[in-house]
Design a protein around this motif. Structure first.
Motif, PDB file in Angstrom:
ATOM      1  N   THR A 208       1.044  -1.181  -0.081  1.00  0.00           N
ATOM      2  CA  THR A 208       0.133  -0.030   0.143  1.00  0.00           C
ATOM      3  C   THR A 208       0.931   1.250  -0.017  1.00  0.00           C
ATOM      4  O   THR A 208       1.977   1.174   0.141  1.00  0.00           O
ATOM      5  N   GLU A 316      -5.143   1.539  -2.416  1.00  0.00           N
ATOM      6  CA  GLU A 316      -3.890   1.777  -2.718  1.00  0.00           C
ATOM      7  C   GLU A 316      -3.097   0.802  -3.422  1.00  0.00           C
ATOM      8  O   GLU A 316      -2.240   1.209  -3.998  1.00  0.00           O
ATOM      9  N   THR A 319      -3.644   1.097  -7.017  1.00  0.00           N
ATOM     10  CA  THR A 319      -3.073   2.261  -7.504  1.00  0.00           C
ATOM     11  C   THR A 319      -1.704   2.112  -7.949  1.00  0.00           C
ATOM     12  O   THR A 319      -1.077   2.305  -9.061  1.00  0.00           O
ATOM     13  N   GLN A 322      -1.694  -0.485 -11.022  1.00  0.00           N
ATOM     14  CA  GLN A 322      -2.485  -0.123 -12.062  1.00  0.00           C
ATOM     15  C   GLN A 322      -2.054  -0.554 -13.394  1.00  0.00           C
ATOM     16  O   GLN A 322      -2.903  -1.060 -14.368  1.00  0.00           O
ATOM     17  N   SER A 344      -9.570  -1.442  -7.541  1.00  0.00           N
ATOM     18  CA  SER A 344      -9.439  -0.767  -8.682  1.00  0.00           C
ATOM     19  C   SER A 344     -10.964  -0.208  -9.026  1.00  0.00           C
ATOM     20  O   SER A 344     -10.910   0.915  -9.584  1.00  0.00           O
ATOM     21  N   THR A 348     -14.034   6.830  -5.304  1.00  0.00           N
ATOM     22  CA  THR A 348     -13.273   7.954  -4.478  1.00  0.00           C
ATOM     23  C   THR A 348     -13.734   8.486  -3.143  1.00  0.00           C
ATOM     24  O   THR A 348     -13.341   8.781  -2.075  1.00  0.00           O
ATOM     25  N   TYR A 351     -13.047   5.715  -0.421  1.00  0.00           N
ATOM     26  CA  TYR A 351     -11.739   5.690  -0.178  1.00  0.00           C
ATOM     27  C   TYR A 351     -11.465   6.973   0.987  1.00  0.00           C
ATOM     28  O   TYR A 351     -10.943   6.806   2.108  1.00  0.00           O
TER      29      TYR A 351
END
Length: 469
Positions: A208, A316, A319, A322, A344, A348, A351
């Motif tokens: 992460t 995370e 990300t 990705q 994924s 938002t 999160y």
């Protein structure tokens, strides 16, 4: 006499310093043991026999010339395979990194080797640090030395198993949502998740962006303290690293726990399997007999931990991965792929709500520590599971069971020390965790050392006498 493979570093070090024991002799002993036992346990991905012997000879020569570096000089250490090692492959337990040869060495590994440690090899792990079973479809499952039909926990599976089987004196691990503490509990060893920022994560392949932590594994609290003395320290290459004064983590080990206040959140008493409940009840009685004040406390914010931990780690993680998810999706292990793909798809707002929950959790812990010195709970509410044929769903199940108990420390950045709690009715270890406020590792070691003196692995839920070799 105890086998050299099981002697702690605190006992080996004086023998090495006074030249009663050769680092070469010790290293050869462990390498020979690895040769015989590791084909069954599978705790190492990459064994480094030639390098280990070279380092052992260098250590021996230095000591013979009066250049003793300290208590880790000549001590064999296993390195989890997500710590980068220059010129030595670092797989992170995942097929996609099978041929990754780093051009740098993780800060923590540099420190341990700089203290005279000997690198035995790179330890097996749950792929990418994203699981809690140690079942690895690429490099093979790590098996529990107490009973090879059972898992070790993860993700630092090889670290805990190697120690439990006498194939390393010390080991490194990482902990993002319980990856040091869960395998320590299931293998009957000691593991620390430090205050975030105390140990550099530079050169550790990330799971992460905000929750990863590197920490020590050992068979005793005093050995953990020796390791942390070497591992801790500010690193400008790590953006989360904190510049705090050095502490000697061995300083308070013998002070006992009389008068210390331990809080047990009611949250950690819910949903326990019967064996865990029995072991934890016995542990509470033992801590009281040692002089600690133990009482229940209420922390309703802990109910936010599962959502916040899962959303943060998967979001995370997705990300970080990705680009690889777009180009190498099928190379990921099925359980890692499921977790990263779910991250994924995380919106938002979810999160951000997870980060708000982290702040509420942090505030709740800070409030609790105004009234108690440490917080206590089982490491997991479940006993060690046997291997299942459906390993993907089993990993997700173990994550779901373990996450609520271990991830609060990761979300808030506070330290948590896992110690053996005893043996369940199957004869397998279970663990509990001492959780402290930021930078309270010295106190956690003090309490863990007092607990260790009770020989916790001699206690079993059916009260049978056991012998742990």
């Amino acid at each position: 006499m105890t086998d050299l493979a099981y002697l702690p570093a605190t006992e080996l070090s004086p023998l090495i310093q006074t030249r009663q024991l050769s680092p070469v002799e010790l290293t050869k002993h462990l390498l020979n043991r690895m040769e015989k036992i590791d084909p069954i346990i599978n705790s190492y991905i990459t064994k480094l026999n030639e390098l280990a012997l070279k380092q052992a000879k260098e250590a021996e020569n230095s000591i013979m010339q009066g250049q003793y570096k300290g208590p880790l000089h000549g001590i064999p250490i296993g390195i989890k395979d997500n710590f980068e090692t220059k010129g030595i492959r670092t797989t992170s337990g995942e097929k996609i990194f099978a041929n990754y040869i780093p051009n740098k060495t993780a800060t923590t590994v540099k420190k341990l080797l700089g203290s005279g440690g000997i690198m035995l090899g790179k330890l097996n792990m749950h792929q990418l640090g994203l699981g809690s079973t140690g079942i690895n479809p690429t490099y093979g499952a790590v098996r529990n030395p107490w009973n090879t039909h059972y898992m070790t926990g993860g993700s630092s599976s090889g670290s805990a198993a190697a120690l439990a089987a006498g194939m390393a004196t010390l080991a490194t691990g990482t902990d993002t949502w319980g990856s040091n503490r869960i395998p320590a509990a299931m293998c009957g060893v000691y593991g620390l998740k430090p205050t975030i920022g105390l140990v550099s994560t530079y050169g550790i392949v990330p799971t992460t962006l905000s929750m990863d932590d590197g920490g020590p594994f050992a068979r005793s609290v005093s050995d953990l303290a020796l390791m942390l003395n070497s591992m801790a320290g500010y690193d400008p290459k790590d953006p989360l690293s904190l510049n705090v004064p050095f502490k000697d983590y061995t300083a308070n080990l013998g002070k006992g726990i009389r008068g210390l206040k331990i809080g047990i959140p009611t949250y950690y008493l819910e949903g326990l399997e019967p064996d865990i409940e029995k072991l934890f009840t016995h542990a509470i009685s033992t801590l009281k007999a040692l002089g600690a004040e133990v009482r229940e406390i209420v922390m309703p914010e802990l109910s936010l931990a599962t959502f916040s931990g899962y959303a943060t780690a998967t979001g995370e993680g997705a990300t970080i991965h990705q680009q690889w998810l777009q180009t190498h999706l099928q190379d990921y292990a099925a359980d890692s792929r499921a977790l990263l793909l779910s991250g994924s798809l995380l919106p938002t707002p979810k999160y951000l709500r997870a980060q708000q929950a982290r702040r509420r959790l942090t505030k709740a812990f800070n409030e609790a520590f105004k009234d108690v010195d440490t917080i206590l709970g089982p490491t997991t509410p479940i006993t060690t599971p046997a291997f299942s044929k459906n390993w993907v769903s089993q990993n997700l199940e173990v994550v779901r069971n373990g996450l609520p108990f271990t991830v609060p420390a990761n979300l808030t950045g506070i330290p948590s020390l896992c110690v053996p709690m005893g043996l369940d009715s199957k004869g397998l270890p279970a663990g509990m965790q001492l959780i402290g406020k930021h930078f309270s590792e010295q106190l956690l070691f003090q309490m863990g050392y007092a607990w260790e003196s009770t020989n916790p692995l001699s206690y079993r839920t059916n009260h049978a006498e056991v012998f742990n070799s």
